[in-house]
Design a protein around this motif. Structure first.
Motif, PDB file in Angstrom:
ATOM      1  N   ASP A   1       0.568  -1.305   0.275  1.00  0.00           N
ATOM      2  CA  ASP A   1      -0.050  -0.265   0.035  1.00  0.00           C
ATOM      3  C   ASP A   1       0.506   1.340   0.112  1.00  0.00           C
ATOM      4  N   LEU A   2       2.082   1.254   0.776  1.00  0.00           N
ATOM      5  CA  LEU A   2       2.995   2.430   0.323  1.00  0.00           C
ATOM      6  C   LEU A   2       4.081   2.541  -1.462  1.00  0.00           C
TER       7      LEU A   2
ATOM      8  N   ALA B   1       0.918   4.052  -3.268  1.00  0.00           N
ATOM      9  CA  ALA B   1       1.186   5.791  -2.345  1.00  0.00           C
ATOM     10  C   ALA B   1       2.236   6.529  -3.554  1.00  0.00           C
TER      11      ALA B   1
ATOM     12  N   TYR C   1       0.818  10.031   0.645  1.00  0.00           N
ATOM     13  CA  TYR C   1       2.227   9.193   0.585  1.00  0.00           C
ATOM     14  C   TYR C   1       2.766   9.221   2.547  1.00  0.00           C
TER      15      TYR C   1
ATOM     16  N   SER D   1       0.345   7.693   4.810  1.00  0.00           N
ATOM     17  CA  SER D   1       0.306   6.247   4.992  1.00  0.00           C
ATOM     18  C   SER D   1       2.052   5.475   5.243  1.00  0.00           C
TER      19      SER D   1
END
Length: 486
Positions: free
Chosen positions: A298-299, A302, A383, A386
């Motif tokens: 998920d990073l 982002a 970002y 996150s």
């Protein structure tokens, strides 16, 4: 041709130097510490089987749990949607690549016409000796065009499309990770509810046996009527917890079926026999917070979206500058007969160097650039947020894992002591040295301790799942994440 030579030279020089306006992309720094706050506590957990991050669900030592996770990764419909989004992003990348290449068309037509002599043109033609009102025309052409990407607008668009495609790929990995974790979490919840339901049913049986004994004593005149009613009330309270637990168990089983992409009830037979609550394994490798940037998909999503928004700025800035295009035509046309179509006299050709410049539209271009910069600023903040939330997830999971295991250990000892206390209080009640209230209180306390222990064991296993998910477990990252370049 001489007037076009300077423009042609400008285009050639720009292509050779690879001129591209707009900001270059650099991965932003993220505020991360050198180690996790709860890392030492997690590493010192006693008696846990180590599990790898890649296939962490196998570390729980539960074959049915591992089987359900494998099925979910094959059949889940959320994963099918994520894969479809990759296909869409790949198509967008293909379109962006195609925009950098020349395009060509083949056209042809054959026409048969009958001229009116009542129009001005028809009257002029009709005055010509031998004029035939019928006419035919034939034409076939091959034309090609190419937008010369002098200032990098198309290349920036390709960079953005590539970054979005990479984000969609990482999105599939993120979905897989979420599916594996959610499937394991639901399964552990089911086992926890089954354990709690078993405790409640055993307590119901104990209270029923107590009620029978109190009723027997009452029939012999050795117990009062209110004692019978107190025991009945305590039994009703325990019985009332069973439907609540059963409702939660049914909902969890239905949720597991949906995770596996099947109708509710499909796997209920496999789960009918209650199994033990899985024991949380040891986290074999944790890494550092900085490792999350490459381990958590998920990073990566982002970060790739940030790269795409950066490229959109360059795409917008390129609108300040002129756009050049080259086009050519090679064909044949005749109005005599189809047999003359490809003769030397019917051949035709053309070459065009085009220029398009939004010279008086800079206000709108400025707005587009500002919008692109605003989107990049928003994506950058998202970002960094996150990244912070990712480390928060890890720390929270570590804390829950350690503390819930400590709670379960404490409650296990307390449950054993309360069980002995309950037995002693009942013996004392039979001998007349303790009241029925003491027995009922001992029952209630023992039930609460047993139920709390089952919940603590369940939550510790769920915390382990959350820790593996937070660390990016269940997915093997590539050696080097590709980055869009010009």
């Amino acid at each position: 041709m001489p007037p076009l030579r300077p423009i042609a030279l400008l285009v050639s020089a720009s292509l050779m130097t690879g001129c591209a306006v707009g900001p270059d992309y650099h991965r932003p720094d993220a505020p991360l510490s050198d180690h996790y706050l709860g890392q030492s506590s997690v590493e010192q957990r006693p008696g846990a089987t180590p599990a790898s991050l890649v296939a962490w669900w196998e570390g729980f030592g539960d074959p049915l749990l591992a089987d359900f996770v494998s099925k979910a990764l094959e059949q889940n419909l959320d994963l099918a949607q994520a894969s479809a989004r990759v296909t869409q992003a790949r198509a967008g990348l293909g379109a962006a690549n195609a925009a950098l290449l020349p395009s060509g068309n083949i056209t042809g037509q054959a026409a048969r016409s009958y001229q009116s002599i009542e129009t001005p043109l028809g009257q002029v033609l009709n005055s010509t000796p031998g004029y035939d009102r019928y006419g035919s025309s034939y034409e076939a052409n091959l034309d090609a065009s190419w937008e010369v990407d002098v200032f990098g607008g198309l290349r920036h668009g390709r960079e953005a499309a590539l970054a979005e495609y990479q984000a969609s790929q990482a999105g599939v990995a993120a979905t897989r990770l979420a599916i594996a974790a959610q499937t394991a979490d639901i399964y552990i919840t089911i086992r926890g509810l089954q354990a709690r339901l078993d405790i409640a049913n055993r307590q119901v049986k104990t209270q029923q046996e107590l009620l029978e004994k109190v009723q027997l004593l009452y029939s012999k005149g050795l117990a009062a009527n209110y004692q019978v009613r107190q025991t009945e009330g305590a039994l009703s309270q325990v019985q009332a917890t069973v439907p609540v637990l059963q409702t939660g168990l049914d909902a969890a089983m239905n949720a597991l079926d949906v995770m596996l992409g099947t109708p509710p009830g499909t796997h209920r037979t496999q789960l009918a026999s209650a199994g033990s609550i899985p024991v949380a394994p040891q986290l074999k490798t944790m890494g550092t917070p900085a490792d999350l940037l490459r381990r958590r998909p998920d990073l990566i999503v982002a970060e790739r979206r940030l790269a795409a928004s950066n490229a959109r700025i360059g795409e917008a800035i390129a609108e300040y500058y002129p756009k050049f295009s080259l086009s050519a035509l090679l064909g044949s046309a005749t109005a005599v007969s189809a047999g003359n179509l490809f003769t030397s006299g019917a051949s035709q050709s053309a070459g065009v160097l085009g220029l398009h410049w939004r010279l008086f539209d800079f206000g709108r271009i400025n707005a587009q650039i500002d919008q692109a910069k605003g989107q990049e600023a928003e994506t950058l903040a998202a970002y960094r947020q996150s990244v912070l939330r990712a480390t928060e997830d890890v720390e929270n999971a570590f804390s829950a894992l350690v503390n819930r295991e400590a709670q379960a250990t404490t409650l296990t000892g307390g449950e054993a002591s309360l069980t002995q206390a309950r037995q002693s209080s009942f013996i004392a009640y039979e001998k007349g040295t303790a009241s029925l209230i003491d027995v009922l209180h001992a029952d209630e306390t023992m039930l609460q301790a047993s139920d709390a222990r089952a919940q603590a064991r369940t939550e510790s296993a769920r915390a382990a799942v959350a820790a593996f998910k937070a660390l990016g477990g269940g997915w093997q990252p590539p050696e080097a994440q590709p980055v869009a370049t010009r």
